[in-house]
Scaffold this motif. Structure first.
Motif, PDB file in Angstrom:
ATOM      1  N   ILE A   1       0.725  -0.975   0.042  1.00 22.70           N
ATOM      2  CA  ILE A   1      -0.089   0.040  -0.048  1.00 22.70           C
ATOM      3  C   ILE A   1       0.979   1.197  -0.126  1.00 22.70           C
ATOM      4  O   ILE A   1       1.903   1.229   0.769  1.00 22.70           O
ATOM      5  CB  ILE A   1      -0.856   0.100   1.290  1.00 22.70           C
ATOM      6  N   LYS A   2       0.538   2.281  -0.739  1.00 19.93           N
ATOM      7  CA  LYS A   2       1.271   3.369  -0.844  1.00 19.93           C
ATOM      8  C   LYS A   2       0.504   4.489   0.121  1.00 19.93           C
ATOM      9  O   LYS A   2      -0.417   4.857  -0.281  1.00 19.93           O
ATOM     10  CB  LYS A   2       1.365   4.127  -2.365  1.00 19.93           C
ATOM     11  N   THR A   3       1.182   4.505   1.241  1.00 22.90           N
ATOM     12  CA  THR A   3       0.581   5.633   2.221  1.00 22.90           C
ATOM     13  C   THR A   3       1.154   7.052   2.050  1.00 22.90           C
ATOM     14  O   THR A   3       2.033   7.233   1.183  1.00 22.90           O
ATOM     15  CB  THR A   3       0.694   4.993   3.568  1.00 22.90           C
ATOM     16  N   GLY A   4       0.458   8.082   2.697  1.00 27.56           N
ATOM     17  CA  GLY A   4       1.264   9.420   2.943  1.00 27.56           C
ATOM     18  C   GLY A   4       0.521  10.082   3.965  1.00 27.56           C
ATOM     19  O   GLY A   4      -0.665   9.897   4.380  1.00 27.56           O
ATOM     20  N   GLY A   5       1.252  10.945   4.325  1.00 25.75           N
ATOM     21  CA  GLY A   5       0.653  11.932   5.439  1.00 25.75           C
ATOM     22  C   GLY A   5       1.601  13.336   5.644  1.00 25.75           C
ATOM     23  O   GLY A   5       2.761  13.076   5.226  1.00 25.75           O
ATOM     24  N   SER A   6       1.166  14.110   6.348  1.00 27.98           N
ATOM     25  CA  SER A   6       1.948  15.364   6.595  1.00 27.98           C
ATOM     26  C   SER A   6       3.054  15.345   7.542  1.00 27.98           C
ATOM     27  O   SER A   6       4.152  15.946   7.666  1.00 27.98           O
ATOM     28  CB  SER A   6       1.102  16.507   6.957  1.00 27.98           C
ATOM     29  N   ASP A   7       2.867  14.225   8.696  1.00 25.48           N
ATOM     30  CA  ASP A   7       3.725  14.472   9.924  1.00 25.48           C
ATOM     31  C   ASP A   7       3.470  15.622  10.678  1.00 25.48           C
ATOM     32  O   ASP A   7       4.509  16.150  11.257  1.00 25.48           O
ATOM     33  CB  ASP A   7       5.251  14.288   9.474  1.00 25.48           C
ATOM     34  N   PHE A   8       2.410  16.110  10.746  1.00 29.57           N
ATOM     35  CA  PHE A   8       1.951  17.510  11.426  1.00 29.57           C
ATOM     36  C   PHE A   8       2.347  17.287  12.850  1.00 29.57           C
ATOM     37  O   PHE A   8       2.172  16.256  13.409  1.00 29.57           O
ATOM     38  CB  PHE A   8       0.573  17.800  11.191  1.00 29.57           C
TER      39      PHE A   8
ATOM     40  N   ASP B   1       1.662  22.162   7.639  1.00 37.45           N
ATOM     41  CA  ASP B   1       0.304  22.150   8.007  1.00 37.45           C
ATOM     42  C   ASP B   1      -0.321  20.736   7.733  1.00 37.45           C
ATOM     43  O   ASP B   1       0.001  19.964   7.046  1.00 37.45           O
ATOM     44  CB  ASP B   1      -0.650  23.101   7.454  1.00 37.45           C
ATOM     45  N   LEU B   2      -1.227  20.228   8.698  1.00 42.32           N
ATOM     46  CA  LEU B   2      -2.131  19.180   8.507  1.00 42.32           C
ATOM     47  C   LEU B   2      -2.699  18.934   7.082  1.00 42.32           C
ATOM     48  O   LEU B   2      -2.924  20.189   6.607  1.00 42.32           O
ATOM     49  CB  LEU B   2      -3.025  19.153   9.554  1.00 42.32           C
ATOM     50  N   GLY B   3      -2.704  17.986   6.378  1.00 45.08           N
ATOM     51  CA  GLY B   3      -3.281  17.752   4.903  1.00 45.08           C
ATOM     52  C   GLY B   3      -2.183  18.105   4.046  1.00 45.08           C
ATOM     53  O   GLY B   3      -2.708  18.167   2.987  1.00 45.08           O
ATOM     54  N   ASN B   4      -0.914  18.326   4.320  1.00 47.70           N
ATOM     55  CA  ASN B   4       0.014  18.898   3.319  1.00 47.70           C
ATOM     56  C   ASN B   4       0.500  17.790   2.419  1.00 47.70           C
ATOM     57  O   ASN B   4       0.945  17.749   1.276  1.00 47.70           O
ATOM     58  CB  ASN B   4       1.196  19.144   3.775  1.00 47.70           C
ATOM     59  N   SER B   5       0.429  16.612   3.005  1.00 45.58           N
ATOM     60  CA  SER B   5       0.208  15.304   2.070  1.00 45.58           C
ATOM     61  C   SER B   5      -1.129  14.427   2.736  1.00 45.58           C
ATOM     62  O   SER B   5      -1.465  14.486   3.577  1.00 45.58           O
ATOM     63  CB  SER B   5       1.538  14.325   2.616  1.00 45.58           C
ATOM     64  N   TRP B   6      -1.438  13.665   1.668  1.00 46.16           N
ATOM     65  CA  TRP B   6      -2.744  13.125   1.671  1.00 46.16           C
ATOM     66  C   TRP B   6      -2.642  11.802   0.768  1.00 46.16           C
ATOM     67  O   TRP B   6      -2.064  11.842  -0.168  1.00 46.16           O
ATOM     68  CB  TRP B   6      -3.915  13.851   1.734  1.00 46.16           C
ATOM     69  N   VAL B   7      -3.533  10.819   1.029  1.00 46.85           N
ATOM     70  CA  VAL B   7      -4.118   9.788  -0.101  1.00 46.85           C
ATOM     71  C   VAL B   7      -5.501   9.811  -0.202  1.00 46.85           C
ATOM     72  O   VAL B   7      -6.313  10.452   0.537  1.00 46.85           O
ATOM     73  CB  VAL B   7      -3.537   8.566   0.947  1.00 46.85           C
ATOM     74  N   ASN B   8      -6.025   9.245  -1.069  1.00 46.56           N
ATOM     75  CA  ASN B   8      -7.363   9.347  -1.675  1.00 46.56           C
ATOM     76  C   ASN B   8      -8.244   8.281  -0.910  1.00 46.56           C
ATOM     77  O   ASN B   8      -7.977   7.540  -0.214  1.00 46.56           O
ATOM     78  CB  ASN B   8      -7.308   9.148  -3.173  1.00 46.56           C
TER      79      ASN B   8
END
Ligand code: AMP
Ligand code: ZN
Ligand code: FE
Ligand code: FE
Length: 274
Positions: A236-243, A252-259
């Protein structure tokens, strides 16, 4: 077209973030996210309380944490998703880290004291469960021993610096196994940050389920390598902001995200394994 965005990586006051879990949920809703996972360091303390608030606000969530681990002497962060927070394997892992951090913080405070910078143990207590180097850095700053948080890491408590202590390692293999026992998915966090790159081949041979390909602090060309590896392995290719809130204000929150499809893979995994 869908506007669904889920941020799968952020920290609350339960570890070293400055937003409480409730504030994170409220902020996620405010900025229009549809899904969120709070991934505190070595604790799932934010859960299960936030689930109720999120569901009332129409925000989808699954369980998560970012576990510290060691693979061939390299520090590796492992994101756990969609596991049972009350499973004995997770409770044991969290407890092991609590003890490890207590011992390690004591060792770091001893080294700082020997270097002429004594800190009272109470000054690094966190409102949440996980206390670590960011809290020590803040206490050093408050005492006036240093003039910035970055200086604390650069000069004293960063990896390999004179007042750093590693603590007893928890292996990456054991971390993955514990997450799996609790019915969850184990994901390599921010692989772009691995310093000793010769350990990557053996790391990728471990039974992970995913890799964090999308991470705000890196340009898209850096994502490509990890996307190809995930595709090869069927991960699985995940993603996130590490806010982290106010301590890292440019992220900021949401700077990286998944669909939605990716978020559904995590959510469906929980339904199948619980
Ligand atoms: P610990 O989990 O106690 O080993 O502390 C590591 C955490 O410290 C990381 O997850 C970062 O959030 C934070 N950190 C590491 N280096 C720095 C730095 N130079 N400035 C501020 N925070 C840092
Ligand atoms: Zn952190
Ligand atoms: Fe991390
Ligand atoms: Fe993180």
């Amino acid at each position: 077209m869908t506007s669904f965005r889920a941020d799968l990586h952020c920290h609350s006051t339960c570890s070293d973030g400055t937003f409480t879990p409730a504030e994170l949920v409220a902020h996620a809703v405010k900025i229009g996210l549809s899904g969120l996972v709070i991934t505190d360091h070595d604790t799932t303390e934010a859960y299960p309380e936030v689930f109720q608030q999120a569901s009332e606000a129409g925000l989808r969530m699954v369980s998560g944490a970012e576990f510290s681990s060691t693979h061939e002497q390299e520090s590796i962060h492992v994101l756990g998703y969609s596991y049972r927070i009350d499973h004995p394997a997770i409770i044991a892992l969290v407890e092991k880290h609590k003890q490890r951090r207590h011992n390690r913080n004591t060792a770091i405070l001893k080294k700082l004291s020997d270097a002429g910078m004594p800190l009272a143990p109470e000054s690094i207590e966190n409102v949440g469960h996980t206390t670590g180097r960011p809290h020590i850095a803040k206490a050093l700053l408050e005492k006036g021993y240093i003039t910035s948080i970055d200086e604390a890491f650069r000069t004293y408590i960063g990896d390999g610096k004179p007042c750093h202590a590693r603590g007893e390692p928890v292996t990456t293999a054991h971390t993955i196994e514990s997450i799996h026992q609790a019915g969850g998915l184990a994901v390599i966090a921010h692989p772009h940050l691995i310093k000793r790159t010769h350990i990557i081949d053996s790391l990728l041979a471990l039974p992970f389920d995913g890799i964090e390909c999308y991470y705000a602090r890196f340009p898209p060309r850096q994502e490509k390598r990890w996307i190809e590896i995930a595709d090869q392995k069927g991960w699985i290719k995940t993603g996130g902001s590490d806010f982290h809130g106010a301590v890292k204000p440019d992220n900021d929150l949401g700077n990286s995200w998944v669909n939605e499809d990716t978020f559904n893979l995590l959510a469906a995994h929980y339904s199948r394994h619980s």
